[in-house]
Design an enzyme around this catalytic site. Structure first.
Site, PDB file in Angstrom:
ATOM      1  N   LYS A 159      40.646  83.533  42.034  1.00 18.82           N
ATOM      2  CA  LYS A 159      41.594  83.060  41.023  1.00 18.82           C
ATOM      3  C   LYS A 159      42.886  83.816  41.200  1.00 18.82           C
ATOM      4  O   LYS A 159      42.920  85.054  41.127  1.00 18.82           O
ATOM      5  CB  LYS A 159      41.041  83.322  39.615  1.00 18.82           C
ATOM      6  CG  LYS A 159      41.953  82.815  38.492  1.00 18.82           C
ATOM      7  CD  LYS A 159      41.913  81.306  38.402  1.00 18.82           C
ATOM      8  CE  LYS A 159      42.756  80.778  37.256  1.00 18.82           C
ATOM      9  NZ  LYS A 159      42.554  79.346  37.035  1.00 18.82           N
ATOM     10  N   SER A 229      41.480  78.835  42.831  1.00 17.65           N
ATOM     11  CA  SER A 229      42.218  78.254  41.713  1.00 17.65           C
ATOM     12  C   SER A 229      43.387  79.163  41.372  1.00 17.65           C
ATOM     13  O   SER A 229      43.456  80.306  41.834  1.00 17.65           O
ATOM     14  CB  SER A 229      41.311  78.106  40.486  1.00 17.65           C
ATOM     15  OG  SER A 229      40.250  77.220  40.741  1.00 17.65           O
ATOM     16  N   ALA A 348      42.104  71.780  47.260  1.00 15.98           N
ATOM     17  CA  ALA A 348      41.274  72.444  48.276  1.00 15.98           C
ATOM     18  C   ALA A 348      42.046  72.726  49.558  1.00 15.98           C
ATOM     19  O   ALA A 348      41.500  72.598  50.660  1.00 15.98           O
ATOM     20  CB  ALA A 348      40.033  71.603  48.568  1.00 15.98           C
TER      21      ALA A 348
END
Length: 371
Positions: A159, A229, A348
């Site tokens: 993240k 992410s 992605a």
């Protein structure tokens, strides 16, 4: 060491009652929590504040339960949330624990390691510093978990930070121009650079090719185990490595399979067979309880085609392509697993082949399921 995986429903982004009840009943020792990964109700874009709301709610709960400040909790536990539960996807969060308990079992057990990079500024995103710091953090997390080789790594969740337009403007005025002045595109740069960092650490991408110049350009470069992410709720790259290690026991195991494109379920079925699930189009309800967590990464193909036929996801001005692909791939994978509480993340870039992605499952070994 012994890993635990506990999945909770999320009625709203601030509802952490499931974890609170598990702590109160003694099912989870809050001092053993090492990471939380989940899906929230927002749109998954720059202005998705549901991720930060859930992070704050969990940090408050864990802080109260352990006597630690929120800042200390946030510095030691990655709270990695992806917004967007389109279609049949269910909002939820998965709490990962690690204890020094021992449990008899042969072979390697589920292992979890976490690490954090130093803080990143807007002009670091998508560039060499983010690549290199991520690679170092992945290796650090592997070492902490006692995972000996890259072959034993089956999922790496990262993240990283996202920045608002105001952040970008301030950085540019200070003479540190980011890779783009578009906040949404800067998220893509960050995901891409972080994925190259994972690939570098795993040996899937050579150091010579894991460079800033390749970010969002050379899509032949990708990591088969990376899921990245970004969000405004963090300022560093938080890394969770999940794999297998002889230093860990228990009945849990993990595996992963590639998705060549948005319709590719052949690898998922092969993985399920290897994990001891009965053959068939869908995991039977009697077997579904073995699935403790499911992680999916997906991407709308940049050539505008799915198996030779056009898709419109990249041309839609009303809905971001990530929301389309999460709904589509989420439904496809849910139909195979018979489960909608899936961590399905779009965006992605360099995380699997272009237009594809990966699926990683944590399951109880066949024959080891607990009543």
């Amino acid at each position: 060491m012994l890993a635990g995986v506990h999945r909770f429903s999320l009625p709203d982004p601030g509802d952490v009652s499931g974890l609170a009840a598990a702590i109160a009943s003694g099912v989870i020792d809050p001092t053993n929590i090492v990471a939380v990964i989940g899906k929230t109700h927002g749109n998954g874009l720059v202005n998705d504040y549901t991720r930060g709301y859930l992070s704050q709610s969990l940090a408050l709960l864990i802080g109260e339960a352990t006597g630690r400040s929120i800042d200390v909790v946030r510095k030691h536990i990655p709270f990695i949330f992806s917004g967007g539960v389109e279609g049949v996807l269910s909002p939820h969060y998965t709490v990962l624990t690690a204890s020094h308990e021992t449990q008899v079992g042969g072979g390697k057990g589920l292992a979890i390691g976490v690490a954090f990079t130093s803080d990143l500024a807007p002009d670091d995103i998508g560039r060499q510093r983010q690549i290199d710091l991520t690679a170092s953090a992945v290796l650090e997390a592997m070492a902490k978990a006692g995972i000996a080789t890259a072959d034993d790594v089956h999922f790496v969740q990262v993240k990283g930070p996202a920045f608002t337009q105001a952040d970008i403007v301030a950085s540019t005025k200070a003479g540190r121009a980011p890779a783009t002045d578009n906040p949404g595109k800067l998220m893509a740069f960050g995901r891409a650079a972080s994925a190259l960092g994972v690939g570098k650490a795993m040996g899937d991408i050579s150091a010579e090719r894991a460079v800033g110049e390749a970010v969002l350009k050379d899509f032949t470069l990708y990591s088969p185990v990376a899921s990245v992410s970004a969000g405004v709720e963090v300022r560093c790259n938080e890394v969770v490595v999940i794999g297998l290690s002889k230093h860990w026991g228990g009945s849990l195991t993990v595996a992963h399979a590639p998705m060549a494109d948005a319709l590719d379920i052949s690898g998922i079925h092969a993985m399920l067979g290897d994990l001891g699930f009965s053959r068939g189009p869908q995991v039977p309800r009697t077997d579904a309880a073995r699935i403790k967590a499911a992680f999916v990464k997906c991407e709308a193909a940049r050539d505008g085609l799915v198996r030779g036929k056009i898709h419109t996801m990249l041309n839609d001005g009303d809905m971001d392509q990530q929301r389309h692909i999460r709904a589509a791939v989420g439904a496809i994978v849910a139909s195979v697993l018979g489960d909608t509480a899936l961590f399905v993340s779009g965006g992605a870039e360099h995380q699997g082949p272009d237009g594809g992605g990966l699926v990683s499952l944590i399951v109880e070994r066949a024959g080891d399921i607990r009543a």
